[in-house]
Design an enzyme around this catalytic site. Sequence first.
Site, PDB file in Angstrom:
ATOM      1  N   LEU A  76       0.863  -1.170   0.000  1.00 35.21           N
ATOM      2  CA  LEU A  76       0.000   0.000   0.000  1.00 35.21           C
ATOM      3  C   LEU A  76       0.905   1.228   0.000  1.00 35.21           C
ATOM      4  CD1 LEU A  76      -2.691  -0.904   2.719  1.00 35.21           C
ATOM      5  CD2 LEU A  76      -2.928  -1.060   0.233  1.00 35.21           C
ATOM      6  N   ASP A  77       0.500   2.258  -0.717  1.00 40.11           N
ATOM      7  CA  ASP A  77       1.287   3.485  -0.742  1.00 40.11           C
ATOM      8  C   ASP A  77       1.320   4.133   0.628  1.00 40.11           C
ATOM      9  OD1 ASP A  77       1.470   3.158  -3.510  1.00 40.11           O
ATOM     10  OD2 ASP A  77      -0.337   4.358  -3.857  1.00 40.11           O
TER      11      ASP A  77
END
Length: 315
Positions: A137-138
Amino acid sequence: MSERIEHTAIIPIAQAGQRFDRALATIFPQYSRSRLQAWLKSGAITVDTTVLRAKDLVCGGEQVRLSVLLEEEGAVAAEPIALRIVYEDDSLLVIDKPPSLIVHPGAGHAGGTLQNALLHYDPRLAGLPRAGIVHRLDKGTSGLMVVARNLTAHKLLVEQLQARSVKRDYLALVSAVVTSGGRATAAIGRHRRDRTRMAVRQDGRAAVTHFRVVERFAAHTLLRCSLETGRTHQIRVHMAWLRQPVVGDPVYGGRTRLPKGASEELKTALSGFRRQALHALELRLVHPATEQAVGWHSPLPADYAYLLEVLRGCR
């Protein structure tokens, strides 16, 4: 902490005449072909006490022995960083990642990442690629991630991701009034000039994002997005391409959009939300050990929930 793997197996007579590497993939299906080939080259796999090459043909009936010490990868240090663990067993961990936590070390952040935290929580993960992290996930995106705890689980989870059978649903608050759901199918690749960004490109990799309307506000819409593929920044790039960028996105979001007559509370809430309003809400997959369908749900973090509360009060 290193871990030794030991296996013995007999090559079935039915595989007589096959290449040795193909026979290995059959008798040790829990490991990827690339990993088996690397172990074969290193001498960790022997046949009747001798070493065969990948292209050598087998007769069937040979005894194969695999003995390998899983060495720690790289120089990523274990760090005592708190983790919110939603679920764990011998095969996997499900983590609820806060928006402030970066997934793995990179330029400008050598430590303080999820990978550092995982190595502290379970030192055995040092024997797995990126401490068992199979997707990311960013930074700024919150929510659910799955982490493999052994090589078999790692292989099976990667295969599910490649087969697009892992279901990942996100809540995305976008700066637009979206009238209906849809599907974004634009290919995504690295930006031609800014290599830190992604962009819609005809020569990019296939990318598919499904979205539907959950709630509408005066100038914003809450969407539920489902990933069919898993490209870098996929939802953020697709939403910006559709001219409905994710609120707070520091890369693709553009300027803050305020509805007409917005209250001071709403102005403050929107301008103060300095990350993409993107949350990995649900994760569904087939458990690598039990082969049963399993799933998890993550509640919205406090800052995201508060922003929605303020928007609801200003409709």
